[in-house]
Enzyme design. Structure first.
Site, PDB file in Angstrom:
ATOM      1  N   SER A  15     -19.850   6.626 -22.325  1.00 59.01           N
ATOM      2  CA  SER A  15     -20.212   7.865 -23.025  1.00 59.01           C
ATOM      3  C   SER A  15     -20.428   9.018 -22.031  1.00 59.01           C
ATOM      4  CB  SER A  15     -21.437   7.667 -23.926  1.00 59.01           C
ATOM      5  OG  SER A  15     -22.612   7.540 -23.182  1.00 59.01           O
ATOM      6  N   ILE A  21     -23.254  -2.581  -7.292  1.00 65.45           N
ATOM      7  CA  ILE A  21     -23.747  -1.808  -6.149  1.00 65.45           C
ATOM      8  C   ILE A  21     -22.609  -1.674  -5.141  1.00 65.45           C
ATOM      9  CG2 ILE A  21     -25.389  -1.803  -4.237  1.00 65.45           C
ATOM     10  CD1 ILE A  21     -27.337  -3.271  -6.151  1.00 65.45           C
ATOM     11  N   LEU A  22     -22.329  -0.438  -4.742  1.00 67.56           N
ATOM     12  CA  LEU A  22     -21.206  -0.189  -3.841  1.00 67.56           C
ATOM     13  C   LEU A  22     -21.593  -0.479  -2.392  1.00 67.56           C
ATOM     14  CD1 LEU A  22     -20.092   3.063  -5.611  1.00 67.56           C
ATOM     15  CD2 LEU A  22     -18.610   1.055  -5.288  1.00 67.56           C
ATOM     16  N   ASN A  42     -24.086  10.005  -9.220  1.00 71.67           N
ATOM     17  CA  ASN A  42     -24.414   8.982 -10.212  1.00 71.67           C
ATOM     18  C   ASN A  42     -25.388   9.572 -11.222  1.00 71.67           C
ATOM     19  OD1 ASN A  42     -24.645   6.314 -11.351  1.00 71.67           O
ATOM     20  ND2 ASN A  42     -26.622   6.101 -10.310  1.00 71.67           N
ATOM     21  N   HIS A  83     -28.478   8.447 -13.585  1.00 76.08           N
ATOM     22  CA  HIS A  83     -29.434   7.343 -13.699  1.00 76.08           C
ATOM     23  C   HIS A  83     -30.451   7.676 -14.791  1.00 76.08           C
ATOM     24  CE1 HIS A  83     -31.691   3.845 -12.453  1.00 76.08           C
ATOM     25  NE2 HIS A  83     -32.790   4.582 -12.536  1.00 76.08           N
ATOM     26  N   SER A 120     -31.592  11.510 -14.267  1.00 81.58           N
ATOM     27  CA  SER A 120     -31.353  12.223 -13.002  1.00 81.58           C
ATOM     28  C   SER A 120     -29.900  12.059 -12.588  1.00 81.58           C
ATOM     29  CB  SER A 120     -32.223  11.624 -11.878  1.00 81.58           C
ATOM     30  OG  SER A 120     -33.585  11.530 -12.252  1.00 81.58           O
ATOM     31  N   ASP A 157     -30.017   4.141  -6.005  1.00 81.16           N
ATOM     32  CA  ASP A 157     -30.682   5.187  -6.796  1.00 81.16           C
ATOM     33  C   ASP A 157     -31.626   6.045  -5.957  1.00 81.16           C
ATOM     34  OD1 ASP A 157     -29.377   4.183  -9.063  1.00 81.16           O
ATOM     35  OD2 ASP A 157     -31.017   2.807  -9.516  1.00 81.16           O
TER      36      ASP A 157
END
Ligand code: GRF
Length: 197
Positions: A16, A95-96, A110, A112, A139, A148
């Site tokens: 979304s 997780i990259l 990103n 979050h 955020s 994050d």
């Protein structure tokens, strides 16, 4: 014609937020265009949403590669091949690794679902409710090697209501996610475009 910065979006699910970015980028004055969506999950709902909007969408599964570095190098190669300059994570649930994060430093963002630095990681709405938080939110931040944890580019707050459950609170936050993510992308794309002019 203004130059539009090319954006790749990484997803794992319903997409979304990805759809909100694609919608925003339809505006003629939007400084970025979504050129590729990559999902690590075959059949993720976001893939069809992207294609329906005319955006190329592909799946790359981690298990098709010998290790995480090879997998993320393949994602990076797909992004580069299309001239991507900004990567947006939109519900990308892996997780990259450090190499990918460093490669995209300052150009990967990103969304979050919490008021960072509160509630890093998963189950943010559950945790806000369990703590009796009076407000919650979302955020947009630059992605760094710490989960994050990167510099915050945009934030929106919502009230936590007395009879809220997880779904109700998540839905109220999601409305704000869809509002601030395109705004943050707009600003970053303008900065990057300006820096190159
Ligand atoms: C959103 O809540 C986002 O903040 C989080 O994962 C969820 C993804 O939802 N990172 P969607 O796939 O964008 O609908």
């Amino acid at each position: 014609m203004v130059r539009r910065v090319k954006v790749g979006v990484l997803i794992s699910g319903r997409g979304s937020n990805m759809a909100a970015l694609i919608d925003a980028a339809r505006a003629p004055d939007f400084p970025a265009e979504i050129v590729l969506v990559v999902s690590n999950i075959a059949g993720a709902g976001g893939l069809e949403k992207a294609r329906a909007a005319g955006v190329e969408a592909i799946t790359l599964g981690a298990r098709s590669f010998p290790d995480k570095d090879a997998f993320e190098a393949a994602i990076d190669a797909e992004l580069r091949r299309r001239g991507v300059e900004i990567v947006c994570l939109a519900g990308y649930m892996r997780i990259l690794g450090r190499a990918f994060v460093e490669r995209w430093a300052g150009r990967m963002i990103n969304i979050h679902p919490s008021l960072l630095p509160l509630h890093k990681g998963l189950h943010t709405h559950e945790r806000a409710l369990a703590e009796g938080a009076k407000e919650h939110g979302c955020s947009v931040h630059l992605v760094t090697a710490e989960l994050d944890d990167g510099p915050i580019l945009a934030q929106a707050r919502v009230p936590v209501l007395p009879d809220d459950d997880v779904d109700g609170l998540a839905a109220r936050v999601l409305v704000e996610e869809h509002r601030i993510y395109p705004q943050a992308l707009r600003r970053l794309a303008q900065d990057i475009r300006g820096g190159m002019a």
